[in-house]
Design a protein around this motif. Structure first.
Motif, PDB file in Angstrom:
ATOM      1  N   ALA A   1       0.834  -1.204   0.000  1.00  0.00           N
ATOM      2  CA  ALA A   1       0.000   0.000   0.000  1.00  0.00           C
ATOM      3  C   ALA A   1       0.868   1.252   0.000  1.00  0.00           C
ATOM      4  CB  ALA A   1      -0.924   0.003   1.217  1.00  0.00           C
ATOM      5  N   PHE A   2       1.937   1.242   0.800  1.00  0.00           N
ATOM      6  CA  PHE A   2       2.844   2.383   0.854  1.00  0.00           C
ATOM      7  C   PHE A   2       3.464   2.640  -0.520  1.00  0.00           C
ATOM      8  CE2 PHE A   2       7.298   3.692   1.093  1.00  0.00           C
ATOM      9  CZ  PHE A   2       7.145   4.983   1.574  1.00  0.00           C
ATOM     10  N   LEU A   3       3.951   1.577  -1.161  1.00  0.00           N
ATOM     11  CA  LEU A   3       4.576   1.738  -2.467  1.00  0.00           C
ATOM     12  C   LEU A   3       3.574   2.212  -3.515  1.00  0.00           C
ATOM     13  CD1 LEU A   3       6.878  -1.396  -2.429  1.00  0.00           C
ATOM     14  CD2 LEU A   3       7.583   1.007  -2.238  1.00  0.00           C
ATOM     15  N   SER A   4       2.354   1.737  -3.420  1.00  0.00           N
ATOM     16  CA  SER A   4       1.320   2.175  -4.347  1.00  0.00           C
ATOM     17  C   SER A   4       1.039   3.668  -4.173  1.00  0.00           C
ATOM     18  CB  SER A   4       0.044   1.370  -4.119  1.00  0.00           C
ATOM     19  OG  SER A   4      -0.970   1.812  -4.977  1.00  0.00           O
ATOM     20  N   GLU A   5       0.929   4.111  -2.925  1.00  0.00           N
ATOM     21  CA  GLU A   5       0.704   5.536  -2.655  1.00  0.00           C
ATOM     22  C   GLU A   5       1.909   6.368  -3.080  1.00  0.00           C
ATOM     23  OE1 GLU A   5      -0.420   6.030   1.430  1.00  0.00           O
ATOM     24  OE2 GLU A   5      -2.054   4.605   1.236  1.00  0.00           O
ATOM     25  N   LEU A   6       3.095   5.854  -2.859  1.00  0.00           N
ATOM     26  CA  LEU A   6       4.309   6.552  -3.264  1.00  0.00           C
ATOM     27  C   LEU A   6       4.325   6.771  -4.777  1.00  0.00           C
ATOM     28  CD1 LEU A   6       7.047   7.647  -2.185  1.00  0.00           C
ATOM     29  CD2 LEU A   6       7.995   5.389  -2.669  1.00  0.00           C
ATOM     30  N   GLY A   7       3.864   5.787  -5.508  1.00  0.00           N
ATOM     31  CA  GLY A   7       3.815   5.883  -6.963  1.00  0.00           C
ATOM     32  C   GLY A   7       2.859   6.941  -7.471  1.00  0.00           C
ATOM     33  N   GLU A   8       1.899   7.343  -6.651  1.00  0.00           N
ATOM     34  CA  GLU A   8       0.932   8.356  -7.057  1.00  0.00           C
ATOM     35  C   GLU A   8       1.440   9.776  -6.846  1.00  0.00           C
ATOM     36  OE1 GLU A   8      -2.827   7.505  -5.262  1.00  0.00           O
ATOM     37  OE2 GLU A   8      -2.814   5.447  -5.979  1.00  0.00           O
ATOM     38  N   LEU A   9       2.558   9.932  -6.122  1.00  0.00           N
ATOM     39  CA  LEU A   9       3.111  11.262  -5.880  1.00  0.00           C
ATOM     40  C   LEU A   9       3.882  11.761  -7.093  1.00  0.00           C
ATOM     41  CD1 LEU A   9       4.566  10.771  -2.286  1.00  0.00           C
ATOM     42  CD2 LEU A   9       2.416  11.887  -2.912  1.00  0.00           C
ATOM     43  N   ASP A  10       4.031  13.092  -7.174  1.00  0.00           N
ATOM     44  CA  ASP A  10       4.886  13.641  -8.217  1.00  0.00           C
ATOM     45  C   ASP A  10       6.351  13.439  -7.808  1.00  0.00           C
ATOM     46  OD1 ASP A  10       5.376  15.566  -6.247  1.00  0.00           O
ATOM     47  OD2 ASP A  10       4.412  17.191  -7.333  1.00  0.00           O
ATOM     48  N   ASP A  11       7.266  13.780  -8.687  1.00  0.00           N
ATOM     49  CA  ASP A  11       8.688  13.532  -8.434  1.00  0.00           C
ATOM     50  C   ASP A  11       9.174  14.190  -7.145  1.00  0.00           C
ATOM     51  OD1 ASP A  11       8.872  12.030 -10.711  1.00  0.00           O
ATOM     52  OD2 ASP A  11       9.762  13.630 -11.920  1.00  0.00           O
ATOM     53  N   LYS A  12       8.772  15.430  -6.916  1.00  0.00           N
ATOM     54  CA  LYS A  12       9.213  16.147  -5.710  1.00  0.00           C
ATOM     55  C   LYS A  12       8.676  15.469  -4.453  1.00  0.00           C
ATOM     56  CE  LYS A  12       9.427  20.651  -3.525  1.00  0.00           C
ATOM     57  NZ  LYS A  12       9.144  22.065  -3.614  1.00  0.00           N
ATOM     58  N   GLY A  13       7.432  15.058  -4.491  1.00  0.00           N
ATOM     59  CA  GLY A  13       6.828  14.372  -3.344  1.00  0.00           C
ATOM     60  C   GLY A  13       7.513  13.049  -3.049  1.00  0.00           C
ATOM     61  N   ARG A  14       7.776  12.270  -4.114  1.00  0.00           N
ATOM     62  CA  ARG A  14       8.479  10.994  -3.937  1.00  0.00           C
ATOM     63  C   ARG A  14       9.863  11.211  -3.346  1.00  0.00           C
ATOM     64  NH1 ARG A  14       5.948   9.436  -8.549  1.00  0.00           N
ATOM     65  NH2 ARG A  14       7.577  10.240  -9.892  1.00  0.00           N
ATOM     66  N   GLU A  15      10.568  12.214  -3.870  1.00  0.00           N
ATOM     67  CA  GLU A  15      11.910  12.501  -3.377  1.00  0.00           C
ATOM     68  C   GLU A  15      11.883  12.882  -1.901  1.00  0.00           C
ATOM     69  OE1 GLU A  15      15.457  15.700  -4.191  1.00  0.00           O
ATOM     70  OE2 GLU A  15      14.231  15.075  -5.886  1.00  0.00           O
ATOM     71  N   GLN A  16      10.909  13.675  -1.503  1.00  0.00           N
ATOM     72  CA  GLN A  16      10.786  14.095  -0.102  1.00  0.00           C
ATOM     73  C   GLN A  16      10.500  12.895   0.799  1.00  0.00           C
ATOM     74  OE1 GLN A  16       7.938  17.203   0.508  1.00  0.00           O
ATOM     75  NE2 GLN A  16       8.171  17.186   2.716  1.00  0.00           N
ATOM     76  N   VAL A  17       9.585  12.040   0.393  1.00  0.00           N
ATOM     77  CA  VAL A  17       9.233  10.868   1.195  1.00  0.00           C
ATOM     78  C   VAL A  17      10.423   9.912   1.302  1.00  0.00           C
ATOM     79  CG1 VAL A  17       7.792   8.781   1.260  1.00  0.00           C
ATOM     80  CG2 VAL A  17       6.758  10.999   0.750  1.00  0.00           C
ATOM     81  N   LEU A  18      11.106   9.669   0.193  1.00  0.00           N
ATOM     82  CA  LEU A  18      12.243   8.753   0.205  1.00  0.00           C
ATOM     83  C   LEU A  18      13.414   9.322   1.012  1.00  0.00           C
ATOM     84  CD1 LEU A  18      12.077   7.455  -3.461  1.00  0.00           C
ATOM     85  CD2 LEU A  18      11.442   6.236  -1.370  1.00  0.00           C
ATOM     86  N   ASP A  19      13.602  10.629   0.956  1.00  0.00           N
ATOM     87  CA  ASP A  19      14.652  11.254   1.758  1.00  0.00           C
ATOM     88  C   ASP A  19      14.331  11.111   3.247  1.00  0.00           C
ATOM     89  OD1 ASP A  19      17.135  12.737   1.905  1.00  0.00           O
ATOM     90  OD2 ASP A  19      15.923  14.410   2.643  1.00  0.00           O
ATOM     91  N   THR A  20      13.071  11.298   3.618  1.00  0.00           N
ATOM     92  CA  THR A  20      12.654  11.124   5.008  1.00  0.00           C
ATOM     93  C   THR A  20      12.886   9.679   5.455  1.00  0.00           C
ATOM     94  OG1 THR A  20      10.989  12.852   4.787  1.00  0.00           O
ATOM     95  CG2 THR A  20      10.704  11.313   6.604  1.00  0.00           C
ATOM     96  N   ALA A  21      12.585   8.737   4.582  1.00  0.00           N
ATOM     97  CA  ALA A  21      12.806   7.322   4.904  1.00  0.00           C
ATOM     98  C   ALA A  21      14.288   7.037   5.104  1.00  0.00           C
ATOM     99  CB  ALA A  21      12.239   6.441   3.799  1.00  0.00           C
ATOM    100  N   ARG A  22      15.133   7.604   4.262  1.00  0.00           N
ATOM    101  CA  ARG A  22      16.578   7.386   4.385  1.00  0.00           C
ATOM    102  C   ARG A  22      17.102   7.941   5.700  1.00  0.00           C
ATOM    103  NH1 ARG A  22      20.698  10.468   4.122  1.00  0.00           N
ATOM    104  NH2 ARG A  22      19.586  12.191   3.184  1.00  0.00           N
ATOM    105  N   VAL A  23      16.672   9.141   6.067  1.00  0.00           N
ATOM    106  CA  VAL A  23      17.113   9.758   7.318  1.00  0.00           C
ATOM    107  C   VAL A  23      16.626   8.937   8.513  1.00  0.00           C
ATOM    108  CG1 VAL A  23      16.846  11.797   8.784  1.00  0.00           C
ATOM    109  CG2 VAL A  23      17.333  12.074   6.349  1.00  0.00           C
ATOM    110  N   ALA A  24      15.370   8.495   8.466  1.00  0.00           N
ATOM    111  CA  ALA A  24      14.826   7.695   9.562  1.00  0.00           C
ATOM    112  C   ALA A  24      15.562   6.365   9.688  1.00  0.00           C
ATOM    113  CB  ALA A  24      13.334   7.455   9.347  1.00  0.00           C
ATOM    114  N   TYR A  25      15.877   5.736   8.562  1.00  0.00           N
ATOM    115  CA  TYR A  25      16.605   4.466   8.578  1.00  0.00           C
ATOM    116  C   TYR A  25      18.018   4.670   9.133  1.00  0.00           C
ATOM    117  CZ  TYR A  25      18.816   0.160   7.041  1.00  0.00           C
ATOM    118  OH  TYR A  25      19.503  -1.022   7.006  1.00  0.00           O
TER     119      TYR A  25
END
Length: 69
Positions: A26-50
């Motif tokens: 579900a997370f990946l599906s929602e991520l795919g619906e974001l624009d490039d900037k949104g995806r980049e922001q979410v993935l950057d947050t995930a990297r920092v949290a990890y």
């Protein structure tokens, strides 16, 4: 290319009928619906949290040489 194959394998493993990881899919599906900037922001947050999680778990495992600014 290996990273793409590894990530694809994780997605396929998450979609196995006998142990489906619906939250990941579900997370990946929602991520795919974001624009490039949104995806980049979410993935950057995930990297920092990890990175923070890894540092908390084992501070000696932290590789400061590959830290991204």
């Amino acid at each position: 290319m290996i990273q793409i194959q590894e990530l694809t394998t994780k997605i396929l493993m998450a979609s196995r009928p006998h142990c489906t990881d619906t939250s990941l899919l579900a997370f990946l599906s929602e991520l795919g619906e974001l624009d490039d900037k949104g995806r980049e922001q979410v993935l950057d947050t995930a990297r920092v949290a990890y990175d923070a999680h890894i540092e908390r778990e084992d501070p000696s495992a932290w590789d400061y040489g590959c830290y991204r600014d």
